[in-house]
Design an enzyme around this catalytic site. Structure first.
Site, PDB file in Angstrom:
ATOM      1  N   ASP A  62      13.835   1.847  10.916  1.00  0.00           N
ATOM      2  CA  ASP A  62      12.919   2.858  10.978  1.00  0.00           C
ATOM      3  C   ASP A  62      13.062   3.678   9.870  1.00  0.00           C
ATOM      4  OD1 ASP A  62      11.046   4.997  12.168  1.00  0.00           O
ATOM      5  OD2 ASP A  62      12.695   5.883  12.736  1.00  0.00           O
ATOM      6  N   ASP A 109      11.621   7.766   9.193  1.00  0.00           N
ATOM      7  CA  ASP A 109      11.630   9.046   9.500  1.00  0.00           C
ATOM      8  C   ASP A 109      12.866   9.184  10.329  1.00  0.00           C
ATOM      9  OD1 ASP A 109       9.341   9.644   7.769  1.00  0.00           O
ATOM     10  OD2 ASP A 109       7.919   9.060   9.760  1.00  0.00           O
TER      11      ASP A 109
HETATM   12  C1  BG6 Z   1       6.907   8.331  12.759  1.00  0.00           C
HETATM   13  C2  BG6 Z   1       7.793   9.810  13.040  1.00  0.00           C
HETATM   14  O1  BG6 Z   1       7.694   7.721  11.946  1.00  0.00           O
HETATM   15  O2  BG6 Z   1       5.680   8.582  12.074  1.00  0.00           O
HETATM   16  C3  BG6 Z   1       6.525  10.714  13.772  1.00  0.00           C
HETATM   17  O3  BG6 Z   1       8.901   9.830  13.667  1.00  0.00           O
HETATM   18  C4  BG6 Z   1       5.220  10.407  13.113  1.00  0.00           C
HETATM   19  O4  BG6 Z   1       7.133  11.930  13.846  1.00  0.00           O
HETATM   20  C5  BG6 Z   1       4.549   9.128  13.003  1.00  0.00           C
HETATM   21  O5  BG6 Z   1       4.405  11.319  13.901  1.00  0.00           O
HETATM   22  C6  BG6 Z   1       3.434   9.078  12.281  1.00  0.00           C
HETATM   23  O6  BG6 Z   1       3.438   9.615  11.088  1.00  0.00           O
HETATM   24  P1  BG6 Z   1       2.217   9.892   9.949  1.00  0.00           P
HETATM   25  O7  BG6 Z   1       2.749  10.028   8.680  1.00  0.00           O
HETATM   26  O8  BG6 Z   1       1.390   8.622  10.190  1.00  0.00           O
HETATM   27  O9  BG6 Z   1       1.514  11.139  10.501  1.00  0.00           O
HETATM   28 MG    MG Z   2      12.276   7.741  13.241  1.00  0.00          MG
END
Ligand code: BG6
Ligand code: MG
Length: 214
Positions: free
Chosen positions: A11, A13
């Protein structure tokens, strides 16, 4: 039966870099502007969750039209993109680069599977584009975590069976998704969040690859 691992899926984030904090700051700015209470604790439930679902959780049943919700998501994404524009390789979480290098040198396949539509920008800014055999992001599948789809898609792209994959995840939804995909789940974070995983480490720097491969 003992699993023979052939690939590791990260993963992004909250595992490779602390963009979980940037997602929080962007949602918090939006929530403050809208007068909606939103705390760091509330944000824990948004980890790994899609932008659409995150907004639903933040709104908590408050009435907004579909058009208003679209604009709210665009605003949050604009705030988030301002934050990730500042990312450099210095923003890799301690231990992440060494772990990636170690896995690669031992001949395993490597991928990123992130729910984020911004994943490729973050990976580019971290200087990691060349490090992975495949990158799945928020555009790759319809159904996000906790559905197994993103991880199954990623395994397929690497040409590896799901049971031969291990997943590093910091989100409860991500651990569920990895297990639903029949992959080994490695939780990064506190037990009350990722305790359902097969292995749990406080931070990515604490990961003991030998223990996992034993
Ligand atoms: C995930 C995060 O990786 O991506 C979430 O943990 C986030 O917090 C999700 O909402 C979607 O991200 P994005 O950048 O498409 O808004
Ligand atoms: Mg994550």
């Amino acid at each position: 039966m003992k699993r023979i691992l052939k690939a590791f899926i990260f993963d992004l984030d909250g595992v490779i870099t602390d963009t979980a904090e940037f997602h929080y700051q962007a949602w918090k700015r939006l929530a403050d502007e809208e007068g909606i209470p939103f705390t760091r604790k509330d944000n824990e439930e948004l980890r790994g969750v899609s932008r659409e679902r995150s907004l639903e959780l933040l709104l908590g049943g408050r009435e907004y039209t579909a058009e208003e919700k679209k604009l709210l998501m665009e605003r949050k994404n604009q705030y988030y993109q301002e934050l990730i524009a500042t990312i450099t390789p210095d923003d890799l979480l301690p231990g992440a680069a060494d772990l990636i290098k170690n896995i690669k040198e031992n001949g395993y396949k490597l991928a990123v599977a992130s729910a984020s539509k911004n994943a490729k920008t973050v990976i580019k800014n971290l200087g990691l584009v060349e490090a992975f055999d495949h990158i799945s992001d928020g555009y790759s599948v319809e159904k996000g975590k906790p559905a197994p789809d993103l991880f199954l898609f990623t395994a397929d792209k690497m040409g590896v069976l799901p049971e031969s994959c291990a997943v590093f995840e910091d989100a409860r939804s991500g651990i569920k998704a990895a297990q639903a995909a029949n992959m080994l789940a490695i939780g990064i974070g506190p037990v009350d969040r990722v305790g359902a995983a097969d292995y749990v480490y406080d931070t990515i720097a604490d990961v003991d690859l030998n223990e996992i491969l034993e």
